[in-house]
Design a protein around this motif. Structure first.
Motif, PDB file in Angstrom:
ATOM      1  N   SER A   1       4.272  -5.988   6.535  1.00  0.00           N
ATOM      2  CA  SER A   1       3.450  -4.956   6.497  1.00  0.00           C
ATOM      3  C   SER A   1       2.387  -5.239   7.852  1.00  0.00           C
TER       4      SER A   1
ATOM      5  N   THR B   1       3.691   1.404   6.343  1.00  0.00           N
ATOM      6  CA  THR B   1       3.381   1.071   7.760  1.00  0.00           C
ATOM      7  C   THR B   1       4.542   1.407   8.740  1.00  0.00           C
TER       8      THR B   1
ATOM      9  N   VAL C   1      -4.368  -3.586   6.038  1.00  0.00           N
ATOM     10  CA  VAL C   1      -3.341  -3.530   4.873  1.00  0.00           C
ATOM     11  C   VAL C   1      -3.748  -4.135   3.640  1.00  0.00           C
TER      12      VAL C   1
ATOM     13  N   LEU D   1       4.911  -1.394   2.722  1.00  0.00           N
ATOM     14  CA  LEU D   1       5.863  -1.878   3.837  1.00  0.00           C
ATOM     15  C   LEU D   1       6.414  -0.531   4.606  1.00  0.00           C
TER      16      LEU D   1
END
Length: 256
Positions: free
Chosen positions: A247, A177, A116, A174
């Motif tokens: 996330s 994911t 991430v 965000l």
């Protein structure tokens, strides 16, 4: 740390190999040149249109052009550039879900939070580089043709738009994911951005929404002051950080 840097290098190479880096760079350079070019050509365009407009009973007055005309164009073009950026980068996570590359990286010991953070950092670095290049090109041309000093709070207004772009990227990460398709990422990001804009129409919350940072024209014309944007800055930065943390939590629980 070595795995993190190796994954970031992989992301940069993917951006270059897929031509997304080159396409976005050309786009932002083009917009940077277009801002002063359109302003410079405006009097000529009105002159060309004058005869046909006079036949319709409309009188075309002399048009005065200065740096403000170009900066207004700048704030018109930035949203289009950001939309293209989001659309082109919306599959940065989803394509990993549909291939075995992410699974291989995870089985070799790469932590999910590093996935991430590395992808987010690459996106933010690209947005920052292209955005400030866009601004720099416009600034140099505007300073050459006119006088940039007539634009009030110019640096503050463009920083606001840059932070807003970072916030949109945090939203995109965000939804990347959460969703498994890039169209869902684009729709989700666009929906929350639109919700922020609609909420900004309400007087009681207008000073808190991230989309207030898009209102650069009011700043350069001196209609608003810097203090009017402090709450929006705070909300934008805090909510962006929350999106990145969320996330990481979501990807840690996601089945890949």
């Amino acid at each position: 740390m070595r795995a993190f840097l190796a994954f970031m290098k992989k992301e940069w190479m993917e951006q270059i190999r897929s031509s997304r880096f080159a396409i976005l760079m050309i786009l932002f350079v083009m917009f940077g040149i277009m801002n002063p070019a359109i302003a410079k050509l405006t009097p000529w365009l009105f002159e060309v249109m004058a005869e046909s407009m006079e036949e319709s009973g409309m009188i075309v007055m002399d048009v005065e052009i200065d740096a403000m005309t170009s900066w207004v164009q700048f704030f018109k073009n930035v949203p289009m550039a950001l939309i293209v950026f989001v659309v082109m980068q919306s599959n940065i996570f989803t394509k990993e879900y549909q291939s075995t590359t992410l699974i291989l990286a995870l089985t070799k010991g790469l932590h999910r939070y590093k996935v991430v953070l590395s992808k987010t950092l690459v996106l933010m670095m690209m947005w920052s580089g292209f955005y400030w290049m866009h601004f720099g090109i416009s600034y140099v041309y505007n300073d050459y043709f006119w006088d940039n000093s007539i634009a009030e709070n110019l640096l503050f207004s463009v920083i606001g738009w840059w932070i807003f772009g970072i916030w949109v990227i945090a939203l995109m990460v965000l939804f990347s994911t959460i969703a498994n398709a890039n169209t869902q990422v684009v729709v989700g990001t666009g929906a929350l951005t639109l919700a922020s804009y609609v909420a900004g129409l309400l007087p009681k919350v207008s000073k808190y929404v991230p989309t207030l940072l898009m209102d650069g024209n009011s700043l350069i014309y001196g209609m608003n002051e810097k203090c009017d944007y402090e709450k929006a800055f705070t909300v934008t930065i805090v909510s962006g950080v929350i999106c990145i943390i969320s996330s990481i939590v979501i990807l840690n629980k996601k089945k890949i």
